[in-house]
Design a protein around this motif. Structure first.
Motif, short mmCIF file in Angstrom:
data_model
loop_
_atom_site.label_atom_id
_atom_site.label_comp_id
_atom_site.label_asym_id
_atom_site.label_seq_id
_atom_site.Cartn_x
_atom_site.Cartn_y
_atom_site.Cartn_z
N PHE A 257 48.86 58.58 66.58
CA PHE A 257 49.91 57.91 65.84
C PHE A 257 50.18 56.54 66.45
O PHE A 257 49.93 56.30 67.64
CB PHE A 257 51.22 58.71 65.88
N THR A 258 50.72 55.66 65.63
CA THR A 258 51.26 54.39 66.10
C THR A 258 52.77 54.45 65.94
O THR A 258 53.27 54.81 64.87
CB THR A 258 50.70 53.21 65.30
N GLY B 214 52.76 59.37 57.42
CA GLY B 214 51.37 59.55 57.81
C GLY B 214 51.22 59.42 59.31
O GLY B 214 51.88 60.12 60.08
N ASP B 215 50.37 58.48 59.76
CA ASP B 215 50.18 58.28 61.19
C ASP B 215 51.06 57.16 61.74
O ASP B 215 50.87 56.71 62.88
CB ASP B 215 48.71 58.01 61.51
N GLN B 216 52.02 56.69 60.93
CA GLN B 216 52.95 55.65 61.35
C GLN B 216 54.33 56.28 61.61
O GLN B 216 54.86 56.99 60.75
CB GLN B 216 53.06 54.55 60.29
N ILE B 217 54.88 55.99 62.78
CA ILE B 217 56.15 56.57 63.18
C ILE B 217 57.11 55.46 63.59
O ILE B 217 56.71 54.49 64.24
CB ILE B 217 55.96 57.57 64.35
N ARG B 218 58.35 55.61 63.22
CA ARG B 218 59.41 54.74 63.70
C ARG B 218 60.39 55.61 64.47
O ARG B 218 60.76 56.70 64.00
CB ARG B 218 60.11 54.06 62.53
N GLY C 292 52.56 65.69 71.08
CA GLY C 292 52.23 67.09 71.30
C GLY C 292 52.96 68.01 70.35
O GLY C 292 52.38 68.98 69.84
N LEU C 293 54.22 67.72 70.09
CA LEU C 293 55.01 68.56 69.19
C LEU C 293 54.47 68.51 67.77
O LEU C 293 54.36 69.55 67.07
CB LEU C 293 56.47 68.11 69.22
N LEU C 294 54.10 67.32 67.32
CA LEU C 294 53.54 67.20 65.97
C LEU C 294 52.18 67.89 65.88
O LEU C 294 51.85 68.49 64.83
CB LEU C 294 53.42 65.72 65.58
#
Length: 295
Positions: free
Chosen positions: A252-253, A210-214, A239-241
């Motif tokens: 995103f976080t 979702g809006d969480q990225i590692r 930007g790419l997403l």
């Protein structure tokens, strides 16, 4: 002998000894480019920042940012960290700073705590999103000690993208990101096999829920085996997403640096206006050391 004061801060964290450490020379007048490079090599951090008077008085300062081996056109945590140090030292007025960097103007909006103290900042990347060549998933796997199936290509193929500093972006399977083990020989072979990458080949990998990225970033060719937090890569990631979505705005976080024992937290956004995609990166800072370099 000339004396140059510096401060170190941890960026993209609210805990000392987390985030990405940065050394900031608040007044670098009198230092040559060669001396700046030597100091950055001596500190052995991802980057070291040198603050100079602006070339245009409409701007706050000029910043020169060096990693262990070269000067950088733009970098995220050095921009936020330099603005934080300048504001705390009374070297910048107001909450909106404009930093001159080789890639363009980096706009910084300071963030303050409940008592009005500066606690961090948000930067706008100096350039809109641009994309370059695609890179084979097999190359990503070889460079990071993974297998081909670990590289996810359903959203986008591994690709070079930039908002002032280029990186190769690749999405991974969730169970693969912890297994990344960079292979310097494979990195060098990948760079040597192409004539469209210039002198840089740094890989930023991520998994998304979702809006969480590692995320993790590896740049062993330039001396950074792994980076705890990479603002100049997280901006083009946003930007790419966005580019591969139908939205006009995304947020995103991002968690980075956990495998290094330096957990970092970045807040990133991207916006589509007309034919351009712009992005911001924000986070907190913590002061650590003060000292002097005698040259």
């Amino acid at each position: 002998m000339p004396i140059f004061a510096f401060e170190t801060v941890d960026v993209f964290t609210d805990q000392r000894f987390g985030g990405n450490p940065l050394a900031v020379f608040k007044d670098a007048r009198g230092l040559s480019a060669g001396q700046m490079q030597q100091l950055a090599f001596e500190f052995n951090l991802s980057e070291t920042t040198f603050v100079l008077p602006p070339e245009n008085t409409a701007n706050t300062a000029r910043v020169r940012i060096f990693n262990r081996t070269t000067e950088m056109a733009f970098a995220g945590h050095p921009s936020i960290g330099a603005a934080y140090v300048m504001a705390r030292a009374g070297l910048a007025e107001g909450d909106h700073l404009r930093l001159e960097a080789p890639a363009g103007i980096v706009a910084v909006e300071l963030e303050r705590g409940q008592a009005g103290e500066v606690i961090g900042g948000k930067i706008t990347a100096p350039q809109p999103l641009s994309t370059g060549p695609e890179i084979g998933a097999d190359t990503i796997a070889a460079c990071l000690g993974l297998v081909l199936d670990d590289v996810v290509t359903s959203t986008h193929a591994p690709i070079v993208a930039s908002m002032g500093n280029p990186y190769v972006f690749a999405e991974l399977r969730h169970d693969a990101i912890a297994r990344c083990a960079p292979d310097l020989t494979a990195f060098r072979l990948a760079l040597a096999s192409r004539n469209d990458l210039g002198a840089r080949f740094s890989i930023f990998v991520y998994v998304r829920d979702g809006d969480q990225i590692r995320a993790r970033m590896f740049a062993p060719i330039s001396g950074t085996w792994e980076d705890p937090a990479t603002g100049s890569a997280n901006a083009p990631l946003a930007g790419l997403l966005l580019q591969h979505s139908t939205a006009n705005d995304v947020a995103f976080t991002v968690r980075q640096g956990e495998e290094m024992g330096r957990p970092s937290l970045l807040r990133i956004t991207a916006s589509r206006r007309g034919g351009e995609i712009t992005a911001t990166v924000a986070g907190h800072c913590v002061p650590v050391f003060r000292g002097e370099a005698v040259l």
